[in-house]
Motif scaffolding. Structure first.
Motif, PDB file in Angstrom:
ATOM      1  N   ASP A  87      50.563  20.343  14.078  1.00  0.00           N
ATOM      2  CA  ASP A  87      50.789  21.319  14.771  1.00  0.00           C
ATOM      3  C   ASP A  87      49.414  22.579  14.826  1.00  0.00           C
ATOM      4  O   ASP A  87      49.262  23.277  15.737  1.00  0.00           O
ATOM      5  CB  ASP A  87      51.979  22.481  14.075  1.00  0.00           C
ATOM      6  CG  ASP A  87      53.322  21.790  14.303  1.00  0.00           C
ATOM      7  OD1 ASP A  87      53.202  20.919  14.867  1.00  0.00           O
ATOM      8  OD2 ASP A  87      54.117  22.290  13.274  1.00  0.00           O
ATOM      9  N   ASP A  88      48.643  22.421  13.578  1.00  0.00           N
ATOM     10  CA  ASP A  88      47.714  23.384  13.623  1.00  0.00           C
ATOM     11  C   ASP A  88      46.486  22.848  14.243  1.00  0.00           C
ATOM     12  O   ASP A  88      45.591  23.569  14.519  1.00  0.00           O
ATOM     13  CB  ASP A  88      47.264  23.508  12.130  1.00  0.00           C
ATOM     14  CG  ASP A  88      48.281  24.124  11.223  1.00  0.00           C
ATOM     15  OD1 ASP A  88      49.000  24.975  11.620  1.00  0.00           O
ATOM     16  OD2 ASP A  88      48.501  23.575  10.184  1.00  0.00           O
ATOM     17  N   LEU A  89      46.442  21.704  14.708  1.00  0.00           N
ATOM     18  CA  LEU A  89      45.199  21.157  15.658  1.00  0.00           C
ATOM     19  C   LEU A  89      45.767  21.376  17.122  1.00  0.00           C
ATOM     20  O   LEU A  89      46.802  21.331  17.527  1.00  0.00           O
ATOM     21  CB  LEU A  89      45.115  19.761  15.251  1.00  0.00           C
ATOM     22  CG  LEU A  89      44.753  19.280  13.897  1.00  0.00           C
ATOM     23  CD1 LEU A  89      44.322  17.951  13.748  1.00  0.00           C
ATOM     24  CD2 LEU A  89      43.496  20.083  13.528  1.00  0.00           C
ATOM     25  N   SER A  90      44.634  21.434  17.845  1.00  0.00           N
ATOM     26  CA  SER A  90      44.896  21.231  19.482  1.00  0.00           C
ATOM     27  C   SER A  90      45.354  20.000  19.861  1.00  0.00           C
ATOM     28  O   SER A  90      45.207  18.916  19.197  1.00  0.00           O
ATOM     29  CB  SER A  90      43.656  21.716  20.203  1.00  0.00           C
ATOM     30  OG  SER A  90      42.624  20.628  20.136  1.00  0.00           O
ATOM     31  N   GLY A  91      46.072  20.042  21.228  1.00  0.00           N
ATOM     32  CA  GLY A  91      46.397  18.844  21.685  1.00  0.00           C
ATOM     33  C   GLY A  91      45.042  17.788  21.864  1.00  0.00           C
ATOM     34  O   GLY A  91      45.188  16.611  21.463  1.00  0.00           O
TER      35      GLY A  91
ATOM     36  N   LYS B  34      40.464  15.327   9.880  1.00  0.00           N
ATOM     37  CA  LYS B  34      41.600  15.941  10.414  1.00  0.00           C
ATOM     38  C   LYS B  34      42.213  16.872   9.552  1.00  0.00           C
ATOM     39  O   LYS B  34      42.314  17.932   9.914  1.00  0.00           O
ATOM     40  CB  LYS B  34      42.503  14.752  10.767  1.00  0.00           C
ATOM     41  CG  LYS B  34      44.030  15.052  11.260  1.00  0.00           C
ATOM     42  CD  LYS B  34      44.876  15.368  10.147  1.00  0.00           C
ATOM     43  CE  LYS B  34      45.246  14.094   9.350  1.00  0.00           C
ATOM     44  NZ  LYS B  34      46.111  14.369   8.272  1.00  0.00           N
ATOM     45  N   ASP B  35      42.220  16.770   8.243  1.00  0.00           N
ATOM     46  CA  ASP B  35      42.717  17.626   7.238  1.00  0.00           C
ATOM     47  C   ASP B  35      41.688  18.606   7.067  1.00  0.00           C
ATOM     48  O   ASP B  35      42.028  19.967   6.776  1.00  0.00           O
ATOM     49  CB  ASP B  35      42.659  16.795   5.655  1.00  0.00           C
ATOM     50  CG  ASP B  35      43.906  15.894   5.671  1.00  0.00           C
ATOM     51  OD1 ASP B  35      44.735  16.085   6.391  1.00  0.00           O
ATOM     52  OD2 ASP B  35      43.882  15.243   4.764  1.00  0.00           O
ATOM     53  N   ILE B  36      40.587  18.531   7.237  1.00  0.00           N
ATOM     54  CA  ILE B  36      39.510  19.631   7.282  1.00  0.00           C
ATOM     55  C   ILE B  36      39.546  20.483   8.410  1.00  0.00           C
ATOM     56  O   ILE B  36      39.418  21.721   8.292  1.00  0.00           O
ATOM     57  CB  ILE B  36      38.106  19.120   6.768  1.00  0.00           C
ATOM     58  CG1 ILE B  36      37.670  18.585   5.663  1.00  0.00           C
ATOM     59  CG2 ILE B  36      36.999  20.331   7.106  1.00  0.00           C
ATOM     60  CD1 ILE B  36      36.498  17.761   5.486  1.00  0.00           C
ATOM     61  N   ALA B  37      39.765  19.953   9.656  1.00  0.00           N
ATOM     62  CA  ALA B  37      39.743  20.499  10.922  1.00  0.00           C
ATOM     63  C   ALA B  37      41.214  21.472  10.909  1.00  0.00           C
ATOM     64  O   ALA B  37      41.263  22.823  11.012  1.00  0.00           O
ATOM     65  CB  ALA B  37      39.952  19.740  11.986  1.00  0.00           C
ATOM     66  N   ALA B  38      42.187  20.832  10.083  1.00  0.00           N
ATOM     67  CA  ALA B  38      43.293  21.783  10.189  1.00  0.00           C
ATOM     68  C   ALA B  38      43.269  22.811   9.107  1.00  0.00           C
ATOM     69  O   ALA B  38      43.798  23.886   9.422  1.00  0.00           O
ATOM     70  CB  ALA B  38      44.537  20.826   9.587  1.00  0.00           C
ATOM     71  N   GLU B  39      42.777  22.582   8.072  1.00  0.00           N
ATOM     72  CA  GLU B  39      42.359  23.737   7.216  1.00  0.00           C
ATOM     73  C   GLU B  39      41.579  24.894   7.827  1.00  0.00           C
ATOM     74  O   GLU B  39      41.788  26.028   7.299  1.00  0.00           O
ATOM     75  CB  GLU B  39      41.973  23.044   5.857  1.00  0.00           C
ATOM     76  CG  GLU B  39      41.830  24.187   4.588  1.00  0.00           C
ATOM     77  CD  GLU B  39      43.169  24.707   4.317  1.00  0.00           C
ATOM     78  OE1 GLU B  39      44.202  24.367   4.343  1.00  0.00           O
ATOM     79  OE2 GLU B  39      43.139  26.013   3.903  1.00  0.00           O
ATOM     80  N   LEU B  40      40.602  24.255   8.545  1.00  0.00           N
ATOM     81  CA  LEU B  40      39.739  25.335   8.817  1.00  0.00           C
ATOM     82  C   LEU B  40      40.365  26.086   9.868  1.00  0.00           C
ATOM     83  O   LEU B  40      40.313  27.307  10.049  1.00  0.00           O
ATOM     84  CB  LEU B  40      38.570  24.940   9.817  1.00  0.00           C
ATOM     85  CG  LEU B  40      37.385  23.970   8.766  1.00  0.00           C
ATOM     86  CD1 LEU B  40      36.328  23.407   9.588  1.00  0.00           C
ATOM     87  CD2 LEU B  40      36.755  25.222   7.812  1.00  0.00           C
TER      88      LEU B  40
END
Lengths: 228, 245
Positions: A87-91, B34-40
């Protein structure tokens, strides 16, 4: 393409699938039906190599899913009622992550292509949490076909969608279920299942109660299993 | 690697049929990235870890009424309590969020050895804890009146301790996702197992603060390195069974 032989799945003492066998030919679109708890998702999960059979075997091509699970997974795309997205990432970030996990070549081009196919190009930079449920499910389809798998597993992909989104999803599924792709779809929507699938499998009491081409079964006949 | 599958399922349509070099490492990096990008994007976990570790340092500093004669006795314990409990906040979310958001199946569907998922998550956890440590180490030196020259050896001990802590913590984080009381269960399971790492790290930290000769602490260093290696090896071997249904 997919061969299921004497498949048994039990959770403790509860047997969900009882010695079922069937084949799916390359390019076939199969609709898998059954009441809640009939074992549809359990079967899907085993074909997807996410869980192991208690007994029996599943072959993808001529490879046993127990022995070559990691290798087989690159040939499978899964769409379920859970989107498997972040959810927190873009598509775009979601698809770029999965592109790396599946070693997709030229990921930028491929991501643009699938996002255009599902009608989300233009919203690719937005976080997934800002998407509607229908948009999230379209992105889930983009994720599943990103590596262009020859096998597509659709586990109740229309769950939680409104009428318009379900209709759009149906068109999309018809488009991705090309002759080159083998599709196994579970649904509770009998009309849609019969319109999309070439063949119908009905699970009842852990066994295959119906295995017939769609022309040989009717909604009324299938509804009988839901009323029992 | 089996070659006959691709020919039997019209592989021409499959885009990814020949993994590039270093595919395993790229996937480990992808999971951590991916985890880092989500946390950022959210900064939820890092801010909680950061604030919690600061509070521990502050509270212990005042609660123990530290003086020059007792600071070196208590400071190592305070530092590692801050690191361990802040790290626990991060570890607790590592796999639980994947499970709660329904994205765990997506990871498990990826055509890669399960251990790549473990190492990707482990790498992300080590990075998150390390960022907190980068902030709290200077504060620790200031609050406990330590000389600046301890920063290099102390950083080495902190890195080794973090590897062991995150190594076993990442495995346990995956183990508890199928349980109901997972938030409670993780620390209850993890802390007893990770005692050798924390004990070695505390002893080494005390040795650095007391400026003991290397010979006096080398056994603790050996123990810490050994447990790091053992925990990583055991986690590598067990992870596939842990994430089975």
């Amino acid at each position: 393409m997919i061969k299921v032989r004497n498949l048994v799945k039990a959770f403790g003492t509860r047997v969900v699938l009882r010695n079922i066998s069937f084949d799916i030919a390359p390019g076939e679109f199969i609709t898998l039906l059954g009441v809640n708890g009939a074992g549809k998702t359990t079967l899907m999960s085993m074909v997807a190599t996410l869980s192991k059979p208690t007994a029996g075997t599943i072959f993808i091509g001529d490879m046993d899913t127990r022995e070559h699970a990691a290798y087989i997974r690159r040939y499978i795309g899964l769409v379920s009622h859970k989107t498997l997205l972040y959810d927190d990432l873009s598509g775009e970030q979601n698809l770029r992550f999965y592109a790396r996990m599946y070693d997709v070549q030229n990921p930028s081009e491929r991501i643009e292509k699938v996002l255009r196919e599902v009608g989300l190009w233009g919203r690719q930079k937005d976080p997934v949490r800002t998407y509607s449920r229908g948009m999230q499910q379209r992105l889930a389809i983009a994720r599943a076909i990103l590596h262009n798998p020859p096998i597509l597993l659709l586990d109740e992909p229309d769950t939680g969608l409104d009428q318009g989104a379900t209709s759009m999803l149906g068109e999309l599924l018809a488009a991705v279920g090309t002759a080159e792709r083998t599709v196994l779809m579970t649904t509770h929507n009998l009309e849609r299942g019969l319109s999309l699938g070439q063949r119908v499998l009905m699970l009842s009491d852990g066994k295959i109660a119906v295995d017939a081409p769609r022309d040989e079964v009717s909604v009324a006949e299938l509804s009988r299993f839901y009323r029992q | 690697m089996p070659q006959n599958l691709s020919s039997s399922i019209s592989s021409d349509s499959v885009i990814a049929h020949r993994p590039p070099q270093f595919s395993y490492l790229r996937k480990v990096g992808a999971i951590a990235g991916k985890d880092i990008a989500a946390e950022l994007r959210t900064k939820e976990m890092m801010s909680a870890m950061f604030v919690f570790s600061l509070l521990v340092i502050f509270i212990f500093n005042f609660a123990f009424d530290l003086r020059t004669d007792n600071a070196n006795t208590l400071a190592p314990g305070v530092l590692w309590v801050a690191i361990a409990f802040a790290g626990m906040l991060g570890l607790g979310r590592s796999f639980i969020t994947e499970r709660d958001r329904g994205s765990l199946e997506g990871l498990l569907l990826a055509p890669v050895d399960r251990s790549a998922i473990y190492f990707g998550k482990f790498l992300g956890n080590v990075l998150f804890i390390s960022v907190v440590e980068v902030v709290i180490l200077p504060l620790f030196i200031v609050f406990f009146n330590q000389p600046l020259d301890i920063i290099v050896p102390l950083s080495g001990v902190v890195v080794l301790g973090t590897i062991g802590f995150a190594g076993v913590g990442t495995l346990f984080s995956a183990m508890v996702i199928h349980t109901r009381a997972r938030d409670v269960l993780l620390p209850i399971m993890l802390f007893p197992v990770v005692v050798p790492v924390l004990l070695s790290a505390v002893r080494l930290t005390a040795g650095i603060l007391d400026k003991l000769p290397f010979e006096d602490v080398q056994n603790w260093l050996g123990l810490l390195v050994a447990f790091d290696l053992i925990f990583l090896a055991v986690s590598y071997m067990m992870f596939e069974y842990v994430v089975e249904e």
